[in-house]
Design an enzyme around this catalytic site. Structure first.
Site, PDB file in Angstrom:
ATOM      1  N   SER A   1       0.833  -1.206   0.000  1.00 48.96           N
ATOM      2  CA  SER A   1       0.000   0.000   0.000  1.00 48.96           C
ATOM      3  C   SER A   1       0.865   1.254   0.000  1.00 48.96           C
ATOM      4  O   SER A   1       0.581   2.222  -0.720  1.00 48.96           O
ATOM      5  CB  SER A   1      -0.930   0.005   1.214  1.00 48.96           C
ATOM      6  OG  SER A   1      -1.856  -1.056   1.170  1.00 48.96           O
TER       7      SER A   1
ATOM      8  N   GLY B   1      -5.009  12.510  -0.859  1.00 46.54           N
ATOM      9  CA  GLY B   1      -6.200  12.850  -0.100  1.00 46.54           C
ATOM     10  C   GLY B   1      -7.433  12.999  -0.969  1.00 46.54           C
ATOM     11  O   GLY B   1      -7.605  14.028  -1.635  1.00 46.54           O
TER      12      GLY B   1
ATOM     13  N   THR C   1     -10.641  10.535  -0.100  1.00 47.82           N
ATOM     14  CA  THR C   1     -11.730  10.068   0.764  1.00 47.82           C
ATOM     15  C   THR C   1     -11.971  11.030   1.920  1.00 47.82           C
ATOM     16  O   THR C   1     -11.034  11.536   2.536  1.00 47.82           O
ATOM     17  CB  THR C   1     -11.396   8.673   1.317  1.00 47.82           C
ATOM     18  OG1 THR C   1     -11.296   7.756   0.232  1.00 47.82           O
ATOM     19  CG2 THR C   1     -12.461   8.186   2.281  1.00 47.82           C
TER      20      THR C   1
ATOM     21  N   PRO D   1     -14.697  11.928   5.493  1.00 52.10           N
ATOM     22  CA  PRO D   1     -15.535  11.242   6.485  1.00 52.10           C
ATOM     23  C   PRO D   1     -16.944  10.927   5.980  1.00 52.10           C
ATOM     24  O   PRO D   1     -17.510   9.884   6.317  1.00 52.10           O
ATOM     25  CB  PRO D   1     -15.561  12.230   7.657  1.00 52.10           C
ATOM     26  CG  PRO D   1     -14.264  12.963   7.560  1.00 52.10           C
ATOM     27  CD  PRO D   1     -14.010  13.102   6.088  1.00 52.10           C
TER      28      PRO D   1
ATOM     29  N   GLY E   1      -8.004   8.806 -12.605  1.00 53.43           N
ATOM     30  CA  GLY E   1      -6.862   8.311 -13.369  1.00 53.43           C
ATOM     31  C   GLY E   1      -5.775   7.765 -12.463  1.00 53.43           C
ATOM     32  O   GLY E   1      -5.144   6.744 -12.765  1.00 53.43           O
TER      33      GLY E   1
ATOM     34  N   GLY F   1      -6.510 -24.331  14.321  1.00 46.97           N
ATOM     35  CA  GLY F   1      -6.273 -23.352  15.378  1.00 46.97           C
ATOM     36  C   GLY F   1      -5.009 -22.557  15.154  1.00 46.97           C
ATOM     37  O   GLY F   1      -4.939 -21.372  15.505  1.00 46.97           O
TER      38      GLY F   1
ATOM     39  N   GLU G   1      -9.929   1.810  -2.566  1.00 48.46           N
ATOM     40  CA  GLU G   1      -9.777   2.104  -3.998  1.00 48.46           C
ATOM     41  C   GLU G   1     -10.887   1.462  -4.830  1.00 48.46           C
ATOM     42  O   GLU G   1     -10.646   0.902  -5.893  1.00 48.46           O
ATOM     43  CB  GLU G   1      -8.384   1.704  -4.483  1.00 48.46           C
ATOM     44  CG  GLU G   1      -7.303   2.477  -3.744  1.00 48.46           C
ATOM     45  CD  GLU G   1      -5.952   2.436  -4.405  1.00 48.46           C
ATOM     46  OE1 GLU G   1      -5.905   2.291  -5.639  1.00 48.46           O
ATOM     47  OE2 GLU G   1      -4.951   2.562  -3.683  1.00 48.46           O
TER      48      GLU G   1
ATOM     49  N   PHE H   1     -25.335   3.953  -9.843  1.00 45.55           N
ATOM     50  CA  PHE H   1     -24.729   4.468  -8.617  1.00 45.55           C
ATOM     51  C   PHE H   1     -25.733   5.273  -7.795  1.00 45.55           C
ATOM     52  O   PHE H   1     -25.673   5.291  -6.574  1.00 45.55           O
ATOM     53  CB  PHE H   1     -23.523   5.358  -8.950  1.00 45.55           C
ATOM     54  CG  PHE H   1     -22.413   4.627  -9.639  1.00 45.55           C
ATOM     55  CD1 PHE H   1     -21.493   3.888  -8.913  1.00 45.55           C
ATOM     56  CD2 PHE H   1     -22.292   4.665 -11.022  1.00 45.55           C
ATOM     57  CE1 PHE H   1     -20.468   3.207  -9.547  1.00 45.55           C
ATOM     58  CE2 PHE H   1     -21.270   3.988 -11.667  1.00 45.55           C
ATOM     59  CZ  PHE H   1     -20.358   3.252 -10.928  1.00 45.55           C
TER      60      PHE H   1
END
Length: 438
Positions: free
Chosen positions: A139, A178, A180, A182, A288, A391, A414, A434
């Protein structure tokens, strides 16, 4: 720089890092299966190799193989030894960024500006090897390469490229992306972050909040998308230390614990006009970037899935129950067969998509199809592998549960599994679903 040139660079850089040799443990043995298995003897008849069922290897160039193998050595020798405690203690090692910069794997498809200029397939192979260790590490690399360096290279001015890309390529600068917010995850068009133009001093004032931002607590650069007064979406390059800019860490994650995740809070941050990305003014800009990052994810998650398959296979061979190995159980063999099939089909689809990208024939829908398929299948494989381990599967020393937890996040970020289904549905029917009534 040519593919052969970057291969030589990767190899020459590797000696300078002086990778230590770590003792093999059972938990890391599966990651080295390809090194330890005996190759089938040569004969006139084709022999099935479960480690490469449809012979992907022969479809790669010599440079792509060399780049992959060099980076695999780094990942297994330098990163695998750190990930257990990094994940357990929720620690991000900044030194990894410098090491990757030294290897030349940051922004690797970009030509010039200190970047390697390798093929899209080579980039995919890099993300596959990195996520074989951990999705959090991949990531970080994806954000740096696809969400920070890509927009500067694609949408930025020449001055911006010269100023930022060399430092980002070396790992001296770390960036974040940046988008996304809240109240706006899958619906970035509803973003509330605003940019107000100040003609008097040739600047913009940004106000708003972004959340679930990989790298933000440790970032030097912030690529932030905001709505301007003309209703256009524009990208801005913010720098650490700007007045009114803060990036608090999000604590308590059960996924991607080896990467730093936080928020971006902008309280009237003044950004000079020269920091606006000049060549895009709509959501096409961030989309993009996301399509470029999603492509790397399609390869990366299969690396995590491969680790889980190899670990489950070795465990099933070693574990004796009712006097026989677990691998003798028909249900276990079916699970392994299903895992192998999905990984193989996914990898060959990734290869085809990578070749199409290098020919400028790839579409966003193709990327959505593989992001949706491969993430979902990798998550299923991790869950099945955990089940085979019984387990022991919930112990982080076997690593499978960590991959399963990581893939829960990767399947979501994403573009969620369902959002990519709607992207494909729109392409199939010509009708967007959507929103209702629009």
């Amino acid at each position: 720089m040519s593919l052969r040139g970057v291969s030589a660079r990767l190899l020459s850089r590797r000696s300078g890092l002086r990778f230590p040799r770590f003792p093999r443990t059972w938990s890391s043995a599966a990651a080295h299966t390809e090194k330890t298995q005996i190759r089938p003897a040569k004969s006139s008849r084709p022999v099935f190799d479960w480690k490469d069922p449809l012979i992907l290897e022969e479809q790669l160039t010599a440079d792509e193989k060399l780049i992959r193998d060099t980076f695999r050595n780094y990942c297994q020798e330098r990163l695998m030894s750190r990930i257990l405690l990094a994940n357990r203690n929720e620690v991000f090692h900044r030194d990894i960024v410098y090491e990757m910069g030294e290897l030349g794997v940051l922004g690797p498809t970009i030509k010039g500006y200190g970047c390697a200029g390798v093929s899209s397939v080579a980039y995919g192979l890099l993300t596959r090897e990195l996520e074989r260790v951990d999705s959090g590490y991949r990531s970080m690399m994806s954000v740096q390469s696809s969400l920070v360096m890509h927009p500067i290279y694609t949408y930025g001015s020449e001055e911006q490229r010269q100023k930022y890309l060399p430092g980002l390529a070396k790992g001296e600068l770390l960036g974040c992306f940046g988008l996304t917010e809240p109240n706006h995850g899958s619906d970035p068009g509803g973003m509330e972050t605003r940019a107000r133009h100040n003609p008097s001093n040739q600047s913009y004032t940004l106000s708003g909040t972004k959340t679930w931002i990989t790298n933000s607590p440790v970032a030097d650069l912030f690529i932030v998308w905001a709505r301007c007064e003309d209703n256009c979406i524009r990208g801005f390059i913010l720098e650490k230390g700007m007045r009114g800019l803060s990036a608090p860490r999000i604590e308590g994650k059960f996924s991607l614990r080896a990467s730093a995740t936080g928020m971006i809070i902008m309280d009237s941050v003044e950004v000079p006009e020269e920091n606006v990305l000049p060549n895009v003014s709509s959501l096409a800009g961030p989309f993009g970037c996301l399509n470029t990052a999603r492509y790397g994810i399609t390869w990366g998650v299969l690396g995590a899935a491969e680790f889980c398959l190899h670990t489950a296979r070795q465990y099933a061979l070693d574990r004796i129950q009712f006097g026989v190995p677990l691998a003798r159980n028909q249900l276990v063999q079916k699970k392994l067969a299903d895992m192998l099939t999905e990984i193989t089909l996914g990898l060959h689809a990734c290869l085809q998509l990578g070749r199409l990208k290098d020919q400028d024939k790839a579409t966003p829908e193709m990327v959505s199809m593989l992001k949706r398929n491969n993430c979902g299948k990798a998550l299923d494989i991790a869950r099945q592998a955990r089940d085979i381990l019984g387990g022991n599967g919930i112990s982080d020393e076997y690593h499978v549960i960590r991959h399963a937890m990581n893939l829960e996040a990767v399947n979501t970020y994403e573009g969620t599994h369902d959002i990519h289904a709607l992207i494909l549905g729109r392409a199939i029917t010509g009708i967007q679903a959507f929103t209702v009534g629009k």
